[in-house]
Design a protein around this motif. Structure first.
Motif, PDB file in Angstrom:
ATOM      1  N   LYS A  14      11.895  -2.959  11.315  1.00 17.42           N
ATOM      2  CA  LYS A  14      12.080  -1.728  12.085  1.00 17.42           C
ATOM      3  C   LYS A  14      11.026  -1.599  13.180  1.00 17.42           C
ATOM      4  CE  LYS A  14      13.693   0.431   7.884  1.00 17.42           C
ATOM      5  NZ  LYS A  14      13.191   1.271   6.815  1.00 17.42           N
ATOM      6  N   THR A  15       9.768  -1.773  12.823  1.00 19.28           N
ATOM      7  CA  THR A  15       8.705  -1.671  13.826  1.00 19.28           C
ATOM      8  C   THR A  15       8.900  -2.731  14.906  1.00 19.28           C
ATOM      9  OG1 THR A  15       7.224  -0.758  12.163  1.00 19.28           O
ATOM     10  CG2 THR A  15       6.193  -1.661  14.130  1.00 19.28           C
ATOM     11  N   THR A  56       4.123   4.197   8.156  1.00 14.21           N
ATOM     12  CA  THR A  56       3.431   4.760   6.978  1.00 14.21           C
ATOM     13  C   THR A  56       4.006   4.170   5.700  1.00 14.21           C
ATOM     14  OG1 THR A  56       3.031   6.819   8.165  1.00 14.21           O
ATOM     15  CG2 THR A  56       2.825   6.889   5.765  1.00 14.21           C
ATOM     16  N   TRP A  57       3.124   3.710   4.835  1.00 14.19           N
ATOM     17  CA  TRP A  57       3.521   3.113   3.564  1.00 14.19           C
ATOM     18  C   TRP A  57       2.896   3.888   2.414  1.00 14.19           C
ATOM     19  CZ3 TRP A  57       3.011  -2.987   3.683  1.00 14.19           C
ATOM     20  CH2 TRP A  57       3.881  -3.508   4.656  1.00 14.19           C
ATOM     21  N   ASN A  58       3.459   3.691   1.233  1.00 16.90           N
ATOM     22  CA  ASN A  58       2.812   4.143  -0.019  1.00 16.90           C
ATOM     23  C   ASN A  58       2.296   5.572  -0.004  1.00 16.90           C
ATOM     24  OD1 ASN A  58       3.270   1.564  -0.972  1.00 16.90           O
ATOM     25  ND2 ASN A  58       1.280   0.838  -0.269  1.00 16.90           N
ATOM     26  N   ASP A  59       3.142   6.508   0.339  1.00 19.59           N
ATOM     27  CA  ASP A  59       2.760   7.923   0.316  1.00 19.59           C
ATOM     28  C   ASP A  59       1.536   8.212   1.185  1.00 19.59           C
ATOM     29  OD1 ASP A  59       4.836   8.262  -1.420  1.00 19.59           O
ATOM     30  OD2 ASP A  59       3.564   8.093  -3.198  1.00 19.59           O
ATOM     31  N   GLY A  60       1.690   8.018   2.459  1.00 16.15           N
ATOM     32  CA  GLY A  60       0.645   8.451   3.390  1.00 16.15           C
ATOM     33  C   GLY A  60      -0.438   7.444   3.669  1.00 16.15           C
ATOM     34  N   ALA A  88       6.811   4.475  12.312  1.00 14.51           N
ATOM     35  CA  ALA A  88       8.011   4.897  11.609  1.00 14.51           C
ATOM     36  C   ALA A  88       7.620   5.664  10.358  1.00 14.51           C
ATOM     37  CB  ALA A  88       8.843   3.676  11.245  1.00 14.51           C
ATOM     38  N   GLY A  89       8.462   6.617  10.028  1.00 16.31           N
ATOM     39  CA  GLY A  89       8.269   7.383   8.808  1.00 16.31           C
ATOM     40  C   GLY A  89       9.599   7.957   8.362  1.00 16.31           C
ATOM     41  N   ASP A  90       9.559   8.668   7.252  1.00 14.07           N
ATOM     42  CA  ASP A  90      10.789   9.225   6.667  1.00 14.07           C
ATOM     43  C   ASP A  90      10.523  10.702   6.354  1.00 14.07           C
ATOM     44  OD1 ASP A  90      12.750  10.074   4.888  1.00 14.07           O
ATOM     45  OD2 ASP A  90      12.670   8.285   3.633  1.00 14.07           O
ATOM     46  N   TYR A  94       9.558  11.742   2.570  1.00 18.66           N
ATOM     47  CA  TYR A  94       8.102  11.951   2.448  1.00 18.66           C
ATOM     48  C   TYR A  94       7.658  13.121   3.337  1.00 18.66           C
ATOM     49  CZ  TYR A  94       8.590   7.347   0.397  1.00 18.66           C
ATOM     50  OH  TYR A  94       8.992   6.297  -0.391  1.00 18.66           O
ATOM     51  N   ASN A  97       3.937  13.792   3.883  1.00 16.18           N
ATOM     52  CA  ASN A  97       3.107  12.713   4.443  1.00 16.18           C
ATOM     53  C   ASN A  97       3.780  12.063   5.639  1.00 16.18           C
ATOM     54  OD1 ASN A  97       2.913  12.507   1.200  1.00 16.18           O
ATOM     55  ND2 ASN A  97       0.920  12.142   2.135  1.00 16.18           N
ATOM     56  N   VAL A  99       4.734  10.324   8.722  1.00 20.52           N
ATOM     57  CA  VAL A  99       3.970   9.482   9.670  1.00 20.52           C
ATOM     58  C   VAL A  99       2.444   9.678   9.574  1.00 20.52           C
ATOM     59  CG1 VAL A  99       5.872   9.080  11.296  1.00 20.52           C
ATOM     60  CG2 VAL A  99       4.380  11.033  11.685  1.00 20.52           C
ATOM     61  N   GLU A 146      15.350   6.399   8.883  1.00 24.51           N
ATOM     62  CA  GLU A 146      16.148   6.840   7.743  1.00 24.51           C
ATOM     63  C   GLU A 146      17.028   8.035   8.107  1.00 24.51           C
ATOM     64  OE1 GLU A 146      13.109   5.645   7.306  1.00 24.51           O
ATOM     65  OE2 GLU A 146      13.351   4.172   5.729  1.00 24.51           O
TER      66      GLU A 146
HETATM   67  C1  FMN Z   1       7.211   2.861  -0.927  1.00 23.21           C
HETATM   68  C2  FMN Z   1       7.390   3.571   0.378  1.00 23.21           C
HETATM   69  C3  FMN Z   1       6.524   4.587   0.724  1.00 23.21           C
HETATM   70  C4  FMN Z   1       6.674   5.293   1.932  1.00 23.21           C
HETATM   71  N1  FMN Z   1       5.810   6.294   2.237  1.00 23.21           N
HETATM   72  C5  FMN Z   1       6.000   7.017   3.382  1.00 23.21           C
HETATM   73  C6  FMN Z   1       5.156   8.109   3.693  1.00 23.21           C
HETATM   74  O1  FMN Z   1       4.213   8.463   2.971  1.00 23.21           O
HETATM   75  N2  FMN Z   1       5.397   8.801   4.842  1.00 23.21           N
HETATM   76  C7  FMN Z   1       6.412   8.463   5.699  1.00 23.21           C
HETATM   77  O2  FMN Z   1       6.581   9.134   6.726  1.00 23.21           O
HETATM   78  N3  FMN Z   1       7.242   7.417   5.429  1.00 23.21           N
HETATM   79  C8  FMN Z   1       7.060   6.685   4.289  1.00 23.21           C
HETATM   80  N4  FMN Z   1       7.892   5.639   3.999  1.00 23.21           N
HETATM   81  C9  FMN Z   1       9.001   5.313   4.943  1.00 23.21           C
HETATM   82  C10 FMN Z   1       8.634   4.156   5.876  1.00 23.21           C
HETATM   83  O3  FMN Z   1       7.559   4.484   6.723  1.00 23.21           O
HETATM   84  C11 FMN Z   1       9.826   3.812   6.738  1.00 23.21           C
HETATM   85  O4  FMN Z   1      10.836   3.275   5.937  1.00 23.21           O
HETATM   86  C12 FMN Z   1       9.501   2.858   7.878  1.00 23.21           C
HETATM   87  O5  FMN Z   1      10.651   2.727   8.659  1.00 23.21           O
HETATM   88  C13 FMN Z   1       8.983   1.503   7.448  1.00 23.21           C
HETATM   89  O6  FMN Z   1       8.735   0.731   8.609  1.00 23.21           O
HETATM   90  P1  FMN Z   1       8.516  -0.852   8.558  1.00 23.21           P
HETATM   91  O7  FMN Z   1       9.712  -1.413   7.820  1.00 23.21           O
HETATM   92  O8  FMN Z   1       8.487  -1.293   9.973  1.00 23.21           O
HETATM   93  O9  FMN Z   1       7.230  -1.110   7.827  1.00 23.21           O
HETATM   94  C14 FMN Z   1       7.735   4.942   2.812  1.00 23.21           C
HETATM   95  C15 FMN Z   1       8.616   3.900   2.455  1.00 23.21           C
HETATM   96  C16 FMN Z   1       8.458   3.222   1.261  1.00 23.21           C
HETATM   97  C17 FMN Z   1       9.438   2.136   0.917  1.00 23.21           C
END
Ligand code: FMN
Length: 168
Positions: A14-15, A56-60, A88-90, A94, A97, A99, A146
């Motif tokens: 995605k990024t 953003t990964w793993n809850d912030g 990217a974020g969701d 989330y 948290n 982005v 998402e």
């Molecule tokens: C385990 C997990 C934790 C995540 N935690 C967050 C979060 O804390 N905040 C947020 O905005 N998005 C969160 N996301 C959503 C990702 O940021 C989003 O899917 C993003 O498009 C991932 O980009 P990438 O595939 O380029 O790394 C999370 C996704 C996963 C799978």
């Protein structure tokens, strides 16, 4: 405008997709792409204009590959650097948290003297809290694959127009 370093993980889908749009919008001749997974301090400090891709990964949290660069980052002097961050974020998954990693990275580079550019309005997003929120703006560009995939294209286009004005 001086050459821009666009740093993101070449392994992300995605990024990476967003990075390709950014290259097109800024003009390929203005950009050099650098893989965040093998990033060195020399590569980071080569550019006066930088765009960082920080999902953003793993809850912030920052993605692992950026986390690994933080100790090196803390040793750098970034005075005079203009840095724009997209991530990217969701917002539904989330909402507390959203982005956050954009805000974490913003704080890190600001601490080292960089000037942040490319702030965008939080209008049009629904979330509870975000470390990237400053007043009614994000300190970068928030993208949501998402829940709002149809908005990425126009958000990136508008952001790149802003960066053309704010970069040196
Ligand atoms: C385990 C997990 C934790 C995540 N935690 C967050 C979060 O804390 N905040 C947020 O905005 N998005 C969160 N996301 C959503 C990702 O940021 C989003 O899917 C993003 O498009 C991932 O980009 P990438 O595939 O380029 O790394 C999370 C996704 C996963 C799978």
């Amino acid at each position: 405008m001086k050459k821009i370093g666009l740093i993101y993980s070449f392994n992300t889908k995605k990024t990476g997709q967003m990075a390709r749009r950014i290259v097109e919008a800024m003009g390929p001749e203005n950009i050099q792409e650098v893989n965040a997974e093998t990033l060195t301090e020399e590569q980071f400090t080569t550019f006066d204009n930088l765009i960082l891709g920080v999902p953003t990964w793993n809850d912030g949290e920052l993605p692992n590959y950026w986390d690994e660069f933080v100790p090196a980052l803390e040793d750098l002097n970034l005075k005079g650097k203009h840095i724009a961050i997209f991530g990217a974020g969701d917002q539904k998954g989330y909402p507390e948290n959203f982005v956050d990693a954009v805000g974490l990275m913003a704080g890190l580079v600001e601490n080292k003297g960089a000037t942040l550019v490319g702030f965008t309005s939080t209008e049009g997003y629904t979330f509870e809290s975000s470390l990237a929120k400053r007043g009614n703006k994000f300190c970068g560009l928030a993208l949501d694959f998402e829940n709002q995939p149809g908005k990425n294209k126009e958000r990136i286009a508008a952001w790149c127009e802003l960066l053309k004005k704010e970069f040196v």
